[in-house]
Design a protein around this motif. Structure first.
Motif, PDB file in Angstrom:
ATOM      1  N   PHE A 113      46.514  42.326  37.209  1.00 33.87           N
ATOM      2  CA  PHE A 113      46.009  40.958  37.089  1.00 33.87           C
ATOM      3  C   PHE A 113      45.007  40.866  35.944  1.00 33.87           C
ATOM      4  O   PHE A 113      43.996  40.159  36.047  1.00 33.87           O
ATOM      5  N   THR A 114      45.257  41.554  34.855  1.00 33.41           N
ATOM      6  CA  THR A 114      44.299  41.602  33.743  1.00 33.41           C
ATOM      7  C   THR A 114      44.807  40.910  32.483  1.00 33.41           C
ATOM      8  O   THR A 114      44.120  40.935  31.470  1.00 33.41           O
ATOM      9  N   LYS A 115      45.987  40.290  32.529  1.00 33.70           N
ATOM     10  CA  LYS A 115      46.577  39.684  31.337  1.00 33.70           C
ATOM     11  C   LYS A 115      46.515  38.164  31.438  1.00 33.70           C
ATOM     12  O   LYS A 115      46.884  37.574  32.464  1.00 33.70           O
ATOM     13  N   ALA A 116      46.021  37.531  30.376  1.00 34.99           N
ATOM     14  CA  ALA A 116      45.956  36.074  30.323  1.00 34.99           C
ATOM     15  C   ALA A 116      47.340  35.506  30.001  1.00 34.99           C
ATOM     16  O   ALA A 116      48.093  36.073  29.207  1.00 34.99           O
ATOM     17  N   SER A 117      47.668  34.381  30.634  1.00 32.47           N
ATOM     18  CA  SER A 117      48.960  33.751  30.403  1.00 32.47           C
ATOM     19  C   SER A 117      48.840  32.269  30.717  1.00 32.47           C
ATOM     20  O   SER A 117      47.853  31.811  31.290  1.00 32.47           O
ATOM     21  N   GLY A 118      49.867  31.519  30.334  1.00 35.75           N
ATOM     22  CA  GLY A 118      49.886  30.096  30.618  1.00 35.75           C
ATOM     23  C   GLY A 118      49.308  29.270  29.489  1.00 35.75           C
ATOM     24  O   GLY A 118      48.819  29.784  28.472  1.00 35.75           O
ATOM     25  N   THR A 119      49.367  27.960  29.685  1.00 40.19           N
ATOM     26  CA  THR A 119      48.882  27.012  28.675  1.00 40.19           C
ATOM     27  C   THR A 119      47.710  26.183  29.191  1.00 40.19           C
ATOM     28  O   THR A 119      47.307  25.232  28.535  1.00 40.19           O
ATOM     29  N   ARG A 120      47.189  26.553  30.357  1.00 38.54           N
ATOM     30  CA  ARG A 120      46.013  25.879  30.888  1.00 38.54           C
ATOM     31  C   ARG A 120      44.917  26.900  31.144  1.00 38.54           C
ATOM     32  O   ARG A 120      45.181  28.023  31.570  1.00 38.54           O
ATOM     33  N   ALA A 121      43.688  26.515  30.848  1.00 39.73           N
ATOM     34  CA  ALA A 121      42.562  27.418  31.088  1.00 39.73           C
ATOM     35  C   ALA A 121      42.478  27.753  32.562  1.00 39.73           C
ATOM     36  O   ALA A 121      42.599  26.870  33.420  1.00 39.73           O
ATOM     37  N   GLY A 122      42.303  29.036  32.846  1.00 36.82           N
ATOM     38  CA  GLY A 122      42.218  29.451  34.237  1.00 36.82           C
ATOM     39  C   GLY A 122      41.820  30.902  34.358  1.00 36.82           C
ATOM     40  O   GLY A 122      41.612  31.616  33.369  1.00 36.82           O
ATOM     41  N   ALA A 123      41.716  31.350  35.616  1.00 31.00           N
ATOM     42  CA  ALA A 123      41.261  32.708  35.897  1.00 31.00           C
ATOM     43  C   ALA A 123      42.391  33.707  35.683  1.00 31.00           C
ATOM     44  O   ALA A 123      43.580  33.366  35.745  1.00 31.00           O
ATOM     45  N   LEU A 124      41.997  34.974  35.457  1.00 34.90           N
ATOM     46  CA  LEU A 124      42.984  36.042  35.347  1.00 34.90           C
ATOM     47  C   LEU A 124      43.620  36.347  36.692  1.00 34.90           C
ATOM     48  O   LEU A 124      44.808  36.676  36.761  1.00 34.90           O
ATOM     49  N   SER A 125      42.837  36.279  37.743  1.00 33.06           N
ATOM     50  CA  SER A 125      43.337  36.637  39.073  1.00 33.06           C
ATOM     51  C   SER A 125      42.941  35.578  40.090  1.00 33.06           C
ATOM     52  O   SER A 125      42.104  35.828  40.963  1.00 33.06           O
ATOM     53  N   PRO A 126      43.511  34.371  39.997  1.00 30.18           N
ATOM     54  CA  PRO A 126      43.189  33.345  41.001  1.00 30.18           C
ATOM     55  C   PRO A 126      43.758  33.721  42.360  1.00 30.18           C
ATOM     56  O   PRO A 126      44.766  34.421  42.461  1.00 30.18           O
ATOM     57  N   MET A 127      43.117  33.268  43.405  1.00 25.84           N
ATOM     58  CA  MET A 127      43.614  33.550  44.743  1.00 25.84           C
ATOM     59  C   MET A 127      44.834  32.700  45.071  1.00 25.84           C
ATOM     60  O   MET A 127      45.798  33.178  45.671  1.00 25.84           O
ATOM     61  N   LYS A 128      44.795  31.429  44.698  1.00 25.89           N
ATOM     62  CA  LYS A 128      45.900  30.519  44.974  1.00 25.89           C
ATOM     63  C   LYS A 128      46.297  29.829  43.679  1.00 25.89           C
ATOM     64  O   LYS A 128      45.590  29.885  42.684  1.00 25.89           O
ATOM     65  N   GLY A 129      47.456  29.171  43.726  1.00 29.86           N
ATOM     66  CA  GLY A 129      47.882  28.421  42.560  1.00 29.86           C
ATOM     67  C   GLY A 129      49.203  28.920  42.016  1.00 29.86           C
ATOM     68  O   GLY A 129      50.200  29.043  42.745  1.00 29.86           O
ATOM     69  N   ASP A 130      49.217  29.204  40.719  1.00 27.36           N
ATOM     70  CA  ASP A 130      50.427  29.607  40.012  1.00 27.36           C
ATOM     71  C   ASP A 130      51.065  30.826  40.678  1.00 27.36           C
ATOM     72  O   ASP A 130      50.432  31.868  40.832  1.00 27.36           O
ATOM     73  N   ALA A 131      52.320  30.697  41.071  1.00 29.94           N
ATOM     74  CA  ALA A 131      53.006  31.788  41.775  1.00 29.94           C
ATOM     75  C   ALA A 131      53.224  33.002  40.900  1.00 29.94           C
ATOM     76  O   ALA A 131      53.523  34.081  41.406  1.00 29.94           O
ATOM     77  N   ARG A 132      53.070  32.860  39.583  1.00 29.48           N
ATOM     78  CA  ARG A 132      53.295  33.995  38.684  1.00 29.48           C
ATOM     79  C   ARG A 132      52.047  34.844  38.476  1.00 29.48           C
ATOM     80  O   ARG A 132      52.154  35.976  38.010  1.00 29.48           O
ATOM     81  N   ARG A 133      50.871  34.311  38.812  1.00 32.67           N
ATOM     82  CA  ARG A 133      49.657  35.088  38.554  1.00 32.67           C
ATOM     83  C   ARG A 133      48.595  34.968  39.632  1.00 32.67           C
ATOM     84  O   ARG A 133      47.560  35.624  39.539  1.00 32.67           O
ATOM     85  N   ALA A 134      48.794  34.161  40.658  1.00 31.26           N
ATOM     86  CA  ALA A 134      47.825  34.053  41.748  1.00 31.26           C
ATOM     87  C   ALA A 134      48.055  35.179  42.755  1.00 31.26           C
ATOM     88  O   ALA A 134      49.196  35.559  43.044  1.00 31.26           O
ATOM     89  N   ILE A 135      46.962  35.701  43.297  1.00 33.62           N
ATOM     90  CA  ILE A 135      47.031  36.900  44.130  1.00 33.62           C
ATOM     91  C   ILE A 135      47.869  36.678  45.380  1.00 33.62           C
ATOM     92  O   ILE A 135      48.750  37.476  45.708  1.00 33.62           O
ATOM     93  N   TYR A 168      37.136  43.177  34.762  1.00 38.23           N
ATOM     94  CA  TYR A 168      35.741  42.829  34.504  1.00 38.23           C
ATOM     95  C   TYR A 168      35.603  42.036  33.202  1.00 38.23           C
ATOM     96  O   TYR A 168      34.485  41.755  32.770  1.00 38.23           O
ATOM     97  N   TYR A 169      36.728  41.691  32.588  1.00 37.93           N
ATOM     98  CA  TYR A 169      36.728  40.810  31.425  1.00 37.93           C
ATOM     99  C   TYR A 169      36.932  39.370  31.885  1.00 37.93           C
ATOM    100  O   TYR A 169      37.681  39.099  32.828  1.00 37.93           O
ATOM    101  N   GLY A 170      36.283  38.456  31.191  1.00 34.76           N
ATOM    102  CA  GLY A 170      36.583  37.046  31.352  1.00 34.76           C
ATOM    103  C   GLY A 170      37.510  36.598  30.242  1.00 34.76           C
ATOM    104  O   GLY A 170      37.833  37.356  29.311  1.00 34.76           O
ATOM    105  N   THR A 171      37.973  35.375  30.329  1.00 31.13           N
ATOM    106  CA  THR A 171      38.867  34.824  29.299  1.00 31.13           C
ATOM    107  C   THR A 171      38.258  33.555  28.734  1.00 31.13           C
ATOM    108  O   THR A 171      37.731  32.717  29.475  1.00 31.13           O
ATOM    109  N   GLN A 172      38.334  33.393  27.414  1.00 33.00           N
ATOM    110  CA  GLN A 172      37.834  32.201  26.747  1.00 33.00           C
ATOM    111  C   GLN A 172      39.020  31.365  26.285  1.00 33.00           C
ATOM    112  O   GLN A 172      39.955  31.879  25.660  1.00 33.00           O
ATOM    113  N   TRP A 173      38.982  30.081  26.610  1.00 35.36           N
ATOM    114  CA  TRP A 173      40.068  29.156  26.300  1.00 35.36           C
ATOM    115  C   TRP A 173      39.529  28.008  25.443  1.00 35.36           C
ATOM    116  O   TRP A 173      38.483  27.425  25.762  1.00 35.36           O
ATOM    117  N   LYS A 174      40.257  27.673  24.416  1.00 37.66           N
ATOM    118  CA  LYS A 174      39.915  26.510  23.597  1.00 37.66           C
ATOM    119  C   LYS A 174      40.568  25.275  24.195  1.00 37.66           C
ATOM    120  O   LYS A 174      41.785  25.232  24.395  1.00 37.66           O
TER     121      LYS A 174
END
Length: 702
Positions: free
Chosen positions: A381-403, A426-432
């Motif tokens: 759960f350490t890779k950023a993906s998608g076209t909307r700003a969000g967490a690397l490891s969300p608990m719920k939401g997108d079925a492709r990356r939510a825990i 332990y990295y965060g992600t910055q989104w424009k």
């Protein structure tokens, strides 16, 4: 007919009596109870909201008024609301109806239903009000704001109270966490074999040992670019340390480990932790060249085993990215070759783990084939993906990356939950952020330490309760959001760690260690959730004073003689064994020697006296002389034994060299020494008899 007339007459009579009485209807008035001793009508004033005629009622006053008449409000909830508002808004701050509506709208969103998010929202209102109150010199003041509807205030209170209750729960959990960490830290550096005693009663107790264990696996991944940041790691919180720094080049030969020694493995070994190498590859061309050539796979595997043996590692983690569907079978064969090679050529059992993407869109990993070959699967759960700003490891939401949806998909493969380990970052992600509301653009990974340095306060942190993630909005001079930084902190990781433990998963892997350098809250949360204090009871003992067993005089004599006979036996066989008896008392043979010496003197005096008085014709002369010679020999024997046993004699057989604690005992058995002495005596007598005696004249012969 008579009964009907009587009934109608009674009805009209009652009606006339009722109409003739004076009846006043009082608003908010009630009639007294028949049991009330007072007289007359009593009035109860029902509570009403104060009318907002000026449009400038303070938010604090509105909240207090609303809480006072809220049916389920309690005193401490009222006090908490007062406290939070006073900390973020000045008493003179005026809340308008628009502010209340804005707060209600924002708090209706899941991501803002958090204590710190509430603070941020109120701070935004303060900032916007301060900006609106700055008037130009020629500008006239605006009209007074409209009154605030009571329904909006009541709705706001219903949203604020649960947030404050959640804050109170977090504070209680924080207190429990500190108590747990105090108990854990007290055991840091504790010898593993130390035994304690617990008193059960005045005379009975149990002995036990305390060790620090783990509720689940905790793998810390240390990449080579973190250099010596491992010096600040809390190795007690980890169960395994993985070094990220082994890959392949174009010729499929193993790339050398960086020249700096892997001191992190030495520290991990000293702390009793497992060590692991992460064999990674991010270049699809390298992966393709490896998986399509079996000879290249053998060369690669041949280089892995010496690496593990050289650094005394316990296993390998295979982390290949961007596998394709056509490489599915080839990757399974590679892991099979690696497993078989480790099993038949290694001197120990090495572990194999495989890192999997959270969403395997190409089905490149055959988990059912890999399951019997591997010990664990690390879900990435350490890779950023998608076209909307969000967490690397969300608990719920997108079925492709939510825990939750990702792990539900993995668990449906009928693989034991304990084999899955969540790889969290332990990295965060910055989104424009797009100014037009279009697609967001991922720009970079941000270390946790950088986020904490740039935003040290909690007022800027907003929480998404649905994703269980924190984010910070970066704004330009006009107040427009230009970018967002999404990350995990101790509050969001707390929920994810609970998910791991409550669902029986294998544990957590942290990527990368060192990203929080300088801050300890993430280490504290990791230790609090996963370190367990294991107590092992070993035995039941008596706590009373020890019973002194008294033996008879004859038993003590027999035991003493038996012990000294054993000493003589060792002197005749292996004197060096006497060095093991550090508390041995050597005075016994000294007293025996003294006793025999005194008796020898008495026999000598007795022999000399009788020879002097009687002459050589004394009939007992030869017998007494033989006894005297035998007694002198016995005395000499015990004297030699005493000297050999004396540690203060430099030439003693068991002499202890205090200047060199590592000196070894070098001696010969007493029997060998006596044989040498006897042979020397016989040779001396033989030489005297054969060589010296013939040379003497008759007059010189004794």
């Amino acid at each position: 007919m008579y009964s009907l007339i009587r009934t109608v007459s009674g009805f009209f009579l009652i009606l006339i009596i009722f109409l003739s009485l004076k009846n006043n209807v009082h608003a908010n008035n009630v009639c007294p109870s028949p049991y009330d001793t007072g007289s007359g009508i009593k009035t109860i004033n029902l509570p009403t909201f104060q009318k907002d005629t000026t449009g400038k009622v303070k938010l604090l006053q509105k909240i207090i008024a609303a809480l006072r008449f809220t049916k389920n409000a309690r005193a401490r909830e009222q006090q908490r609301v007062i406290t939070i508002i006073r900390t973020v808004m000045a008493d003179s701050m005026v809340a308008t109806a628009a502010d209340i509506k804005k707060l209600n709208a924002e708090l209706s969103l899941q991501q803002n239903q958090h204590f710190d998010s509430l603070r941020a929202l109120i701070n935004n209102i303060i900032a916007s009000q301060e900006k609106d109150t700055v008037l130009a010199p020629d500008e006239t003041p605006a009209e007074p704001p409209a009154p605030i509807p009571e329904t909006d205030v009541a709705s706001l209170i219903s949203k604020i109270i649960p947030i404050l209750q959640q804050k109170e729960k977090e504070e209680r959990n924080s207190e429990a966490q500190q108590k747990q960490l105090v108990a854990v830290r007290a055991l840091y550096g504790r010898p593993h074999d130390k035994v304690d005693t617990l008193r059960l009663s005045d005379t009975l107790g149990v002995t036990y040992t305390i060790t620090l264990g783990h509720k689940a696996h905790v793998i810390g991944v240390h990449p080579y670019w973190m250099n010596d940041k491992y010096l600040q790691y809390n190795f007690t919180a980890l169960s395994t340390v993985s070094f990220y720094g082994y890959t392949t080049e174009k010729d499929i030969k193993a790339k050398n480990i960086p020249p700096a020694p892997l001191n992190i493995f030495n520290l991990a070994a000293a702390a009793g932790k497992s060590r692991m190498f992460t064999y990674y590859e991010t270049d699809p061309a390298h992966i393709e060249a490896l998986l399509k050539d079996e000879d290249a796979q053998f060369r690669c595997i041949d280089s892995l085993l010496p690496l593990l043996q050289q650094y005394q590692a316990d296993g390998i983690n295979i982390w290949f990215s961007q596998l394709s569907a056509k490489q599915r079978d080839a990757f399974s064969r590679f892991v099979t070759l690696l497993s078989n090679y480790f099993e038949h050529n290694g001197q120990q059992q090495y572990t194999i783990t495989v890192t999997l993407p959270a969403y395997d869109d190409q089905s490149a990993y055959d988990l059912r084939a890999l399951d019997p070959l591997t010990d664990h699967f690390l879900i990435d759960f350490t890779k950023a993906s998608g076209t909307r700003a969000g967490a690397l490891s969300p608990m719920k939401g997108d079925a492709r990356r939510a825990i939750e949806p990702v792990m539900s998909r993995f668990l449906n493969l009928q693989i034991a939950p304990s084999k899955f380990i969540l790889l969290l970052s332990y990295y965060g992600t910055q989104w424009k952020k797009s100014p037009t509301g279009g697609k967001d653009v991922f720009t970079r990974y941000v270390p946790f330490s950088e986020i904490r340095n740039k935003y040290p306060g909690d007022s800027s942190v907003i929480y998404d309760e649905d994703a269980v993630a924190a984010y910070i909005e970066e704004k330009d001079a006009n107040g427009d959001v230009t970018s967002e930084i999404w990350f995990d902190n101790e509050n969001t990781l707390d929920v994810k760690y609970d998910y791991i433990l409550n669902n029986g998963l294998g544990g957590v892997a942290i990527w990368p260690l060192g990203a929080d350098d300088g801050y300890g809250e993430l280490w504290d949360e990791l230790a609090y959730k996963f370190i367990s204090i294991d107590t092992t009871f070993t035995d039941t003992i008596k706590l009373g004073p020890p019973t002194i067993v008294t033996s008879s005089w004859w038993t003590r004599v027999v035991n003493k003689v038996s012990h000294e006979m054993l000493t003589l036996k060792l002197l005749f066989t292996d004197p060096c064994q006497l060095e093991a008896e550090k508390d041995r008392d050597d005075s016994f043979f000294a007293y025996v020697t003294l006793f025999f010496f005194i008796i020898a003197l008495l026999i000598g005096f007795f022999y000399a006296y009788n020879v002097r008085m009687t002459g050589m014709d004394w009939p007992w002369r030869k017998l007494v002389l033989r006894i005297l010679i035998a007694w002198v020999l016995i005395t000499a024997f015990f004297g030699i034994v005493t000297l050999f046993l004396n540690r203060d004699v430099p030439f003693g057989i068991t002499h202890a060299d205090v200047t060199n604690a590592k000196s070894k005992c070098v001696t010969i058995p007493m029997l060998d020494l006596l044989l040498i002495f006897t042979v020397g005596l016989l040779l001396g007598m033989l030489i005297m008899r054969i060589l010296i005696r013939p040379l003497l004249s008759k007059n010189d012969k004794p």
